[in-house]
Design a protein around this motif. Structure first.
Motif, PDB file in Angstrom:
ATOM      1  N   ASP A  89       0.839  -1.191   0.000  1.00 30.15           N
ATOM      2  CA  ASP A  89       0.000   0.000   0.000  1.00 30.15           C
ATOM      3  C   ASP A  89       0.883   1.253   0.000  1.00 30.15           C
ATOM      4  OD1 ASP A  89       0.823   0.451   2.648  1.00 30.15           O
ATOM      5  OD2 ASP A  89      -1.057  -0.244   3.523  1.00 30.15           O
ATOM      6  N   GLU A  90       0.249   2.433   0.067  1.00 33.44           N
ATOM      7  CA  GLU A  90       0.999   3.688  -0.001  1.00 33.44           C
ATOM      8  C   GLU A  90       1.990   3.832   1.145  1.00 33.44           C
ATOM      9  OE1 GLU A  90      -2.619   3.912   0.207  1.00 33.44           O
ATOM     10  OE2 GLU A  90      -2.633   3.531  -1.947  1.00 33.44           O
ATOM     11  N   GLU A 142      -3.614 -10.172  -2.044  1.00 33.99           N
ATOM     12  CA  GLU A 142      -4.911 -10.165  -2.719  1.00 33.99           C
ATOM     13  C   GLU A 142      -5.118 -11.550  -3.322  1.00 33.99           C
ATOM     14  OE1 GLU A 142      -6.466  -6.936  -5.560  1.00 33.99           O
ATOM     15  OE2 GLU A 142      -5.794  -8.609  -6.832  1.00 33.99           O
ATOM     16  N   ILE A 143      -6.111 -12.251  -2.807  1.00 35.39           N
ATOM     17  CA  ILE A 143      -6.456 -13.593  -3.275  1.00 35.39           C
ATOM     18  C   ILE A 143      -7.629 -13.447  -4.231  1.00 35.39           C
ATOM     19  CG2 ILE A 143      -7.160 -15.913  -2.589  1.00 35.39           C
ATOM     20  CD1 ILE A 143      -6.334 -15.045   0.337  1.00 35.39           C
ATOM     21  N   LEU A 159      -0.312  -8.619   5.134  1.00 35.43           N
ATOM     22  CA  LEU A 159       0.788  -9.579   5.201  1.00 35.43           C
ATOM     23  C   LEU A 159       1.528  -9.520   6.538  1.00 35.43           C
ATOM     24  CD1 LEU A 159       2.505 -11.721   3.810  1.00 35.43           C
ATOM     25  CD2 LEU A 159       3.806  -9.895   2.724  1.00 35.43           C
ATOM     26  N   ASP A 160       1.693  -8.337   7.107  1.00 37.02           N
ATOM     27  CA  ASP A 160       2.432  -8.204   8.374  1.00 37.02           C
ATOM     28  C   ASP A 160       1.751  -9.007   9.471  1.00 37.02           C
ATOM     29  OD1 ASP A 160       4.090  -6.511   7.052  1.00 37.02           O
ATOM     30  OD2 ASP A 160       3.379  -4.676   7.999  1.00 37.02           O
TER      31      ASP A 160
END
Length: 130
Positions: free
Chosen positions: A46-47, A54-55, A97-98
């Protein structure tokens, strides 16, 4: 901290990888009966530089299905939302993800999304194209 490499390794050990780039995987899962379902996972920052997964899994050609019915089916689903990308109707789900638990926060939504996409494809097309 979970990395994109951790996700890649998780997928490689469990599924048939069809295509792979630095930020994208496409693979196949077995579905009900003799059906299979393709799925893609994109690594998207992201920014702020945080990573997301993204699945997405195809349901059918957008111009060949009842898109209103797809929205109704997706609206009753616990994971995923309906989208059209490059003329293909998809179910999509995004997770950060984090600090991701690969099994619980990626694996479970992945299998749920793919099962729904396959069921929706069957209901809307009576075929197994994806």
């Amino acid at each position: 901290m979970t990395s994109w490499t951790d996700v890649i390794n998780y997928v490689r050990t469990r599924y048939e990888v069809l295509e792979e780039t630095d930020g994208w995987l496409r693979f196949r899962l077995d579905a009900e009966g003799d059906r299979t379902q393709q799925v893609s996972v994109h690594h998207v920052p992201d920014e702020g530089g945080k990573g997301w997964l993204e699945i997405s899994s195809p349901v059918g050609r957008a111009d060949a299905i009842d898109q209103g019915r797809l929205l109704e089916l997706a609206g009753a689903s616990l994971v995923g939302g309906a989208a059209v990308v490059d003329g293909v109707a998809l179910l999509k789900h995004t997770v950060p993800l984090d600090d991701l638990s690969v099994q619980e926060e990626f694996g479970r939504p992945l299998t749920m999304l793919v099962a729904n996409a396959d069921a929706f494809e069957h209901a809307l097309t009576e075929a197994d194209h994806f």
